[in-house]
Design a protein around this motif. Structure first.
Motif, PDB file in Angstrom:
ATOM      1  N   ILE A 336       0.836  -1.204   0.000  1.00 34.42           N
ATOM      2  CA  ILE A 336       0.000   0.000   0.000  1.00 34.42           C
ATOM      3  C   ILE A 336       0.871   1.253   0.000  1.00 34.42           C
ATOM      4  CG2 ILE A 336      -1.648   1.337   1.405  1.00 34.42           C
ATOM      5  CD1 ILE A 336      -2.901  -1.367   2.219  1.00 34.42           C
ATOM      6  N   LEU A 337       1.955   1.222   0.816  1.00 29.88           N
ATOM      7  CA  LEU A 337       2.872   2.364   0.829  1.00 29.88           C
ATOM      8  C   LEU A 337       3.493   2.586  -0.550  1.00 29.88           C
ATOM      9  CD1 LEU A 337       4.710   1.926   4.259  1.00 29.88           C
ATOM     10  CD2 LEU A 337       3.075   3.707   3.650  1.00 29.88           C
ATOM     11  N   THR A 338       3.837   1.496  -1.232  1.00 31.32           N
ATOM     12  CA  THR A 338       4.436   1.609  -2.568  1.00 31.32           C
ATOM     13  C   THR A 338       3.434   2.208  -3.554  1.00 31.32           C
ATOM     14  OG1 THR A 338       5.820  -0.314  -2.124  1.00 31.32           O
ATOM     15  CG2 THR A 338       5.558   0.308  -4.414  1.00 31.32           C
ATOM     16  N   THR A 339       2.172   1.793  -3.442  1.00 31.58           N
ATOM     17  CA  THR A 339       1.128   2.293  -4.341  1.00 31.58           C
ATOM     18  C   THR A 339       0.906   3.799  -4.169  1.00 31.58           C
ATOM     19  OG1 THR A 339       0.031   0.136  -4.287  1.00 31.58           O
ATOM     20  CG2 THR A 339      -1.303   2.031  -5.023  1.00 31.58           C
ATOM     21  N   TYR A 340       0.896   4.249  -2.900  1.00 33.99           N
ATOM     22  CA  TYR A 340       0.614   5.661  -2.624  1.00 33.99           C
ATOM     23  C   TYR A 340       1.878   6.399  -2.190  1.00 33.99           C
ATOM     24  CZ  TYR A 340      -4.237   4.068  -2.642  1.00 33.99           C
ATOM     25  OH  TYR A 340      -5.441   3.525  -3.006  1.00 33.99           O
ATOM     26  N   LEU A 341       2.988   6.032  -2.829  1.00 32.72           N
ATOM     27  CA  LEU A 341       4.285   6.594  -2.433  1.00 32.72           C
ATOM     28  C   LEU A 341       4.310   8.118  -2.579  1.00 32.72           C
ATOM     29  CD1 LEU A 341       6.877   5.245  -1.377  1.00 32.72           C
ATOM     30  CD2 LEU A 341       7.789   5.350  -3.693  1.00 32.72           C
ATOM     31  N   ASN A 342       3.565   8.636  -3.571  1.00 33.68           N
ATOM     32  CA  ASN A 342       3.581  10.082  -3.824  1.00 33.68           C
ATOM     33  C   ASN A 342       2.891  10.877  -2.719  1.00 33.68           C
ATOM     34  OD1 ASN A 342       1.046   9.112  -4.457  1.00 33.68           O
ATOM     35  ND2 ASN A 342       0.757  10.445  -6.221  1.00 33.68           N
ATOM     36  N   GLN A 343       2.122  10.195  -1.846  1.00 33.98           N
ATOM     37  CA  GLN A 343       1.439  10.899  -0.768  1.00 33.98           C
ATOM     38  C   GLN A 343       2.289  10.966   0.507  1.00 33.98           C
ATOM     39  OE1 GLN A 343      -2.647   9.771  -0.066  1.00 33.98           O
ATOM     40  NE2 GLN A 343      -3.001   9.260  -2.246  1.00 33.98           N
ATOM     41  N   LEU A 344       3.430  10.227   0.487  1.00 32.24           N
ATOM     42  CA  LEU A 344       4.288  10.180   1.678  1.00 32.24           C
ATOM     43  C   LEU A 344       5.334  11.291   1.624  1.00 32.24           C
ATOM     44  CD1 LEU A 344       3.025   7.276   1.702  1.00 32.24           C
ATOM     45  CD2 LEU A 344       5.193   6.485   2.658  1.00 32.24           C
ATOM     46  N   LYS A 364      -4.331   2.610   9.054  1.00 30.01           N
ATOM     47  CA  LYS A 364      -3.328   3.483   9.643  1.00 30.01           C
ATOM     48  C   LYS A 364      -1.985   2.763   9.679  1.00 30.01           C
ATOM     49  CE  LYS A 364      -2.759   6.641  13.545  1.00 30.01           C
ATOM     50  NZ  LYS A 364      -3.344   7.111  14.815  1.00 30.01           N
ATOM     51  N   ILE A 365      -0.940   3.398   9.121  1.00 35.56           N
ATOM     52  CA  ILE A 365       0.384   2.781   9.005  1.00 35.56           C
ATOM     53  C   ILE A 365       1.409   3.676   9.689  1.00 35.56           C
ATOM     54  CG2 ILE A 365       2.165   1.922   7.434  1.00 35.56           C
ATOM     55  CD1 ILE A 365      -0.046   1.604   5.313  1.00 35.56           C
ATOM     56  N   LYS A 366       2.207   3.052  10.585  1.00 34.20           N
ATOM     57  CA  LYS A 366       3.262   3.804  11.275  1.00 34.20           C
ATOM     58  C   LYS A 366       4.458   3.967  10.344  1.00 34.20           C
ATOM     59  CE  LYS A 366       2.189   2.479  16.028  1.00 34.20           C
ATOM     60  NZ  LYS A 366       2.692   1.843  17.267  1.00 34.20           N
ATOM     61  N   LEU A 367       5.098   5.126  10.455  1.00 33.12           N
ATOM     62  CA  LEU A 367       6.271   5.416   9.626  1.00 33.12           C
ATOM     63  C   LEU A 367       7.434   5.858  10.509  1.00 33.12           C
ATOM     64  CD1 LEU A 367       4.464   7.544   6.878  1.00 33.12           C
ATOM     65  CD2 LEU A 367       5.120   5.127   6.716  1.00 33.12           C
ATOM     66  N   GLU A 375      12.034   4.087   1.589  1.00 32.98           N
ATOM     67  CA  GLU A 375      12.704   3.297   2.629  1.00 32.98           C
ATOM     68  C   GLU A 375      11.696   2.763   3.651  1.00 32.98           C
ATOM     69  OE1 GLU A 375      17.169   5.358   2.709  1.00 32.98           O
ATOM     70  OE2 GLU A 375      15.554   6.176   3.959  1.00 32.98           O
ATOM     71  N   ASN A 376      10.670   3.562   3.935  1.00 35.29           N
ATOM     72  CA  ASN A 376       9.614   3.083   4.840  1.00 35.29           C
ATOM     73  C   ASN A 376       8.885   1.876   4.254  1.00 35.29           C
ATOM     74  OD1 ASN A 376       9.033   4.389   7.489  1.00 35.29           O
ATOM     75  ND2 ASN A 376       9.217   6.280   6.292  1.00 35.29           N
ATOM     76  N   TYR A 380       8.905  -2.381   5.628  1.00 37.09           N
ATOM     77  CA  TYR A 380       7.826  -3.347   5.841  1.00 37.09           C
ATOM     78  C   TYR A 380       8.064  -4.626   5.038  1.00 37.09           C
ATOM     79  CZ  TYR A 380       4.875  -0.412   8.750  1.00 37.09           C
ATOM     80  OH  TYR A 380       4.375   0.320   9.804  1.00 37.09           O
ATOM     81  N   PHE A 381       8.580  -4.491   3.794  1.00 41.68           N
ATOM     82  CA  PHE A 381       8.875  -5.695   2.991  1.00 41.68           C
ATOM     83  C   PHE A 381       9.967  -6.551   3.654  1.00 41.68           C
ATOM     84  CE2 PHE A 381       7.129  -3.251  -0.781  1.00 41.68           C
ATOM     85  CZ  PHE A 381       6.040  -4.083  -0.941  1.00 41.68           C
ATOM     86  N   LYS A 382      10.963  -5.882   4.243  1.00 40.72           N
ATOM     87  CA  LYS A 382      12.067  -6.609   4.889  1.00 40.72           C
ATOM     88  C   LYS A 382      11.560  -7.374   6.121  1.00 40.72           C
ATOM     89  CE  LYS A 382      15.866  -3.629   3.397  1.00 40.72           C
ATOM     90  NZ  LYS A 382      16.851  -2.583   3.823  1.00 40.72           N
TER      91      LYS A 382
END
Length: 575
Positions: A336-344, A364-367, A375-376, A380-382
């Motif tokens: 999900i973070l990868t999909t909406y990377l432009n919003q981070l 809700k996702i912690k960063l 990198e965030n 999560y992938f790691k």
């Protein structure tokens, strides 16, 4: 069955035992002296054309004196006490056996010859007084102690020293009467009048009469209340100690007790030919279990330590395994973070994004404020990948740890059913597995010597077929993998730690199969259970995987029997 908490081997029972030993052993000659266990001495006396094994036990729990037919194993190196006993008593003639009043003290009087050939008079005294029990050799000429199996110094007992060279002093006398020498009974009649209740009367009889355990005083109180004169009942009661009918009694609350003759109140009585045979039956398993615990204390401690360590480890591994169940959550958050990377943006602590795996419900996702958006996502992938990789490792570790627990639970059950000599094999196995420090370490290394494994126990079925039972892993492995013929029948409790059992027949009868299954159940952790499942198959279907621990095998083509372990059947089948 539970042991009775009443004092069975009291002074009155000792009176009967003195008579039995005197009639059997007087004029006999000492031929052997051994100390198989720390507090016990076996004196072999040649009497009436037979070798009689006289057991003197100063064990705090099982103090007694008797003739025994139970085999024992001597230590490889005799103790100093044994050597002194041999020096003074070897070849000695037993002159008499005497009891100190009606106390739990027997004195064996011997005549012997010293190194100069002069005749000497010796007394081997056994005091059966719970934790104060002792075996003492005394020079009768000067009254000095030659040695004692337990040394007692002034720091423990100021009244009497039990040390080599000290003057022997008898145990302190109590202000009580010897019932076998009693001639007047007015005091007994008065007690009966004052204390009509049997239990209370028994308590007061113990205060005034010597050598009465709780069970004997209760039996005497019951006799006194029978019809007839108290004096006659009193005499009739104690006369029976001179003509004993050795009795094993089943009491209330599932307890058992031994007496010189049947006491009132027993649910069931079993008579024996001699007092010594009665004690062999009563004490065999109890004393042996105590000896095993005493000699195997280090092994028991090692096994308990390993079980505790591995059970703790297993809990931790299962907790870690439970965490891996959340692995997919990390993958989803990473995607999900990868999909909406432009919003981070760097510096954000949290973000709420639509979860397209759950109908776009906000997630809700912690960063990390220190990481970039990509990198965030990678973090999560790691974490996901780490948990996925851990599953294989954790499964392997859980399996290995469970095997270790099974192994040590098996060892624990083997110690419980072991005879003292079986502990040698178990010790060697633990040393080989590096769980126990090799007792040879620290000494000058000798040429490597192959450990001799004790033979399995042999039983004979009711139709004459031989049945072999391994008592520990080393015995089990040798029996199954090397001794047994591939066509013979192998038995083992199903999924329960226990012995390997081999029927030495290619086509055993159903009865022999059932008896062998009973042995397998009895010599297992399920000894006290009922309907114990026992698998059986031919030896050809047994396999030992490479690298597994001693005694571990896998098998197939098995069938299963349900049996109720029976101690009486086991004793009946013993060779």
């Amino acid at each position: 069955m539970k042991v009775s908490d009443k004092m069975s081997f009291d002074g009155s029972f000792t009176h009967s035992m003195r008579n039995e030993l005197a009639s059997t052993l007087k004029t006999g000659r000492v031929s052997k002296i051994n100390q198989p266990y720390p507090n016990e001495l076996i004196v072999t006396i040649r009497a009436q054309s037979k070798n009689q094994q006289l057991l003197l036990s100063a064990n705090p729990t099982y103090a007694r004196v008797q003739l025994t037919k139970i085999p024992y194993v001597n230590p490889s190196v005799p103790s100093n006490f044994t050597m002194i006993m041999r020096k003074h008593l070897s070849g000695a003639i037993l002159v008499d056996v005497q009891q100190l009043d009606n106390d739990r003290v027997l004195n064996f009087l011997f005549t012997s010859r010293n190194e100069l050939g002069d005749q000497t008079a010796l007394c081997l005294s056994i005091e059966m007084m719970a934790r104060h029990s002792n075996i003492i050799l005394i020079d009768q000429k000067n009254g000095k102690i030659i040695d004692a199996i337990k040394h007692v110094g002034a720091d423990v007992n100021r009244y009497r020293l039990l040390l080599p060279g000290a003057t022997y002093i008898e145990p302190p006398k109590q202000d009580v009467q010897d019932p076998f020498k009693k001639t007047t009974f007015e005091d007994i009649t008065n007690l009966m009048t004052e204390f009509p209740n049997v239990d209370v009367l028994a308590t007061n009889l113990r205060k005034g009469l010597q050598g009465l355990g709780k069970d004997t005083s209760l039996a005497l109180a019951s006799y006194l209340h029978q019809s007839g004169k108290p004096a006659a009942n009193f005499k009739r009661f104690f006369d029976q100690f001179n003509t004993p009918k050795p009795t094993l009694s089943n009491l209330a609350n599932n307890k058992i007790n031994f007496t010189a003759f049947p006491y009132p109140g027993a649910i069931k009585n079993q008579l024996y030919p001699t007092l010594s045979e009665l004690l062999d039956h009563y004490y065999a398993k109890r004393a042996q279990h105590d000896r095993v615990r005493e000699q195997g204390a280090v092994l028991i401690q090692v096994v308990k330590k390993q079980l505790k360590k591995n059970r703790t480890k297993l809990k931790r591994l299962k907790r870690d395994m439970a965490e891996t169940e959340n692995a997919d959550e990390y993958r989803i958050k990473g995607e999900i973070l990868t999909t909406y990377l432009n919003q981070l943006q760097r510096g954000m602590a949290t973000i709420e994004l639509p979860n397209y795996y759950a109908n776009n419900t906000p997630l809700k996702i912690k960063l990390s404020t220190q990481l970039s958006p990509s990198e965030n996502a990678q973090r999560y992938f790691k974490r996901y990948q780490k948990l996925k990789n851990a599953v294989k490792y954790l499964n392997e570790q859980i399996q290995l740890t469970e095997q270790e627990i099974d192994y040590f639970e098996n060892i624990q059950s083997q110690i419980e059913i072991a005879q003292p000599e079986d502990l040698i094999d178990i010790r060697f196995e633990l040393e080989q597995g590096h769980y126990l420090k090799d007792h040879e370490q620290g000494r000058k290394k000798k040429k490597a010597k192959r450990q001799k494994i004790n033979k399995p126990e042999t039983f004979i079925s009711s139709d004459g077929t031989e049945i072999l039972v391994g008592k520990n892993n080393l015995q089990n492995e040798r029996l199954t993998m090397h001794t047994a013929d591939k066509r013979e029948i192998w038995l083992h409790t199903k999924n329960i730690p226990g012995s390997h059992v081999i029927i030495r027949s290619f086509d055993p009868s159903d009865n022999t199969l059932t008896e062998a299954a009973n042995l397998a159940a009895y010599f297992s952790k399920a000894r006290e259970s009922s309907k114990v499942p026992v698998d059986y198959t031919r030896v050809r279907h047994i396999r030992k995987p490479n690298g597994t621990k001693p005694g571990f095998v896998i098998y197939d083509h098995q069938q299963t029997l349900l049996v109720d372990p029976s101690e009486s059947l086991v004793n009946q089948l013993r060779k």
